[in-house]
Write a protein that holds these residues in place. Structure first.
Motif, short mmCIF file in Angstrom:
data_model
loop_
_atom_site.label_atom_id
_atom_site.label_comp_id
_atom_site.label_asym_id
_atom_site.label_seq_id
_atom_site.Cartn_x
_atom_site.Cartn_y
_atom_site.Cartn_z
N GLU A 286 5.83 18.90 2.84
CA GLU A 286 4.41 18.97 3.16
C GLU A 286 4.14 18.15 4.42
OE1 GLU A 286 2.02 20.76 1.87
OE2 GLU A 286 3.27 21.59 0.29
N SER A 287 2.92 18.28 4.93
CA SER A 287 2.50 17.47 6.07
C SER A 287 0.98 17.35 6.05
CB SER A 287 2.96 18.10 7.38
OG SER A 287 2.31 19.35 7.57
N ILE A 288 0.47 16.49 6.92
CA ILE A 288 -0.97 16.36 7.10
C ILE A 288 -1.45 17.56 7.92
CG2 ILE A 288 -2.78 14.98 8.21
CD1 ILE A 288 -1.58 13.71 5.65
N VAL B 69 0.83 -1.20 0.00
CA VAL B 69 0.00 0.00 0.00
C VAL B 69 0.87 1.26 0.00
CG1 VAL B 69 -1.82 1.24 1.23
CG2 VAL B 69 -1.86 -1.25 1.15
N ILE B 70 1.95 1.26 0.77
CA ILE B 70 2.85 2.42 0.85
C ILE B 70 3.48 2.68 -0.51
CG2 ILE B 70 5.02 3.25 1.84
CD1 ILE B 70 4.10 1.71 4.46
N MET C 53 3.42 7.77 5.72
CA MET C 53 2.75 8.92 5.09
C MET C 53 3.43 10.21 5.49
SD MET C 53 0.14 9.64 3.14
CE MET C 53 0.98 10.99 2.38
N ASP C 54 3.77 10.34 6.76
CA ASP C 54 4.47 11.54 7.22
C ASP C 54 5.78 11.72 6.46
OD1 ASP C 54 2.46 12.14 9.00
OD2 ASP C 54 3.59 11.59 10.80
N LYS C 55 6.51 10.62 6.25
CA LYS C 55 7.80 10.70 5.55
C LYS C 55 7.62 11.04 4.07
CE LYS C 55 10.26 7.62 8.65
NZ LYS C 55 10.63 6.25 8.93
N ILE C 56 6.61 10.43 3.43
CA ILE C 56 6.34 10.71 2.02
C ILE C 56 6.06 12.19 1.82
CG2 ILE C 56 4.67 10.35 0.15
CD1 ILE C 56 4.37 7.43 1.25
N LEU C 57 5.22 12.77 2.67
CA LEU C 57 4.88 14.19 2.54
C LEU C 57 6.05 15.08 2.95
CD1 LEU C 57 1.19 14.22 3.78
CD2 LEU C 57 2.01 14.54 1.44
N PRO D 185 2.52 1.86 11.01
CA PRO D 185 3.61 1.99 10.04
C PRO D 185 3.20 2.79 8.80
CG PRO D 185 3.55 -0.25 10.88
CD PRO D 185 2.31 0.45 11.39
N GLN D 186 1.95 2.64 8.36
CA GLN D 186 1.48 3.43 7.22
C GLN D 186 1.39 4.91 7.58
OE1 GLN D 186 -2.21 1.88 5.64
NE2 GLN D 186 -1.29 -0.06 5.02
N GLY D 187 0.96 5.22 8.80
CA GLY D 187 0.90 6.61 9.24
C GLY D 187 2.29 7.24 9.28
N GLU D 188 3.24 6.50 9.81
CA GLU D 188 4.62 6.99 9.85
C GLU D 188 5.18 7.16 8.44
OE1 GLU D 188 6.17 3.86 12.27
OE2 GLU D 188 5.51 4.80 14.14
#
Length: 191
Positions: A106-108, A65-66, A97-101, A92-95
């Motif tokens: 960017e950030s959430i 998914v990541i 996502m933070d790194k991808i952005l 792990p997906q939340g972490e």
């Protein structure tokens, strides 16, 4: 750039509210469920693999998914922001996502948690299965999906609450009533 995660149990209305958010704020809608179902329908390698998990009410492994999400964001860099529907589903997906952005500076901005009780969720999903013919909306699969949600996804509430980004939204009522509550939160953001 406005980046929103819409979060909640299966049947909480994430997809419906995501469509309204996309229109209202001119965001790019990323629905991992829709992307995965499309890949299953087209019988891609990822789709075949994802189907072995989804048909049992299980989550598709984080790394698959990541990778899919990272590729999507890289291919849509001109976007004015994202509404993430169905991602992240695990810590792990939340972490990730933070790194991808973060890589794009960017950030959430906010995580909208649609809060709906289990009886309402089950009734909504059974109706959706009957109306749409979605094969993953049977009673046994719904119970399995809810159990997975509470075990693996709900811990994200603490993760985003500690970041000061979690907004609890009453997910009951009409679509427009719920969206009005969401607009109140989003319109008060500084982004």
């Amino acid at each position: 750039m406005l980046n929103i995660i819409i979060f909640g149990a299966p049947g909480s209305g994430k997809g419906t509210q995501s469509e309204k958010l996309t229109e209202r704020y001119n965001l790019t809608h990323i629905s991992t469920g829709e992307v995965l179902r499309d890949k299953i329908e087209r019988q891609t390698e990822l789709g075949i693999l994802a189907d072995t998990y989804m048909s049992k009410g299980q989550l598709v492994p984080d790394n698959l998914v990541i990778d899919m999400l990272s590729e999507f964001i890289a291919n849509n860099s001109e976007s004015k922001g994202y509404i993430l529907d169905g991602f992240p589903r695990t810590l792990p997906q939340g972490e990730a996502m933070d790194k991808i952005l973060e890589e794009q500076n960017e950030s959430i901005n906010v995580v909208l948690w649609l809060d709906v009780d289990d009886d309402e969720l089950i009734a909504r999903l059974l109706k959706r299965g009957k109306d749409s013919g979605r094969e993953d909306d049977t009673f046994d699969t719904i119970k399995s999906r809810l159990a997975v949600y509470y075990r693996k996804t709900e811990p994200l509430k603490d993760f985003y609450s500690k970041q000061g980004k979690l907004a609890q939204i009453d997910g009951t009522g009409t679509v427009d009533e719920i969206f009005s509550r969401i607009e109140e939160v989003v319109d008060n953001l500084n982004y």
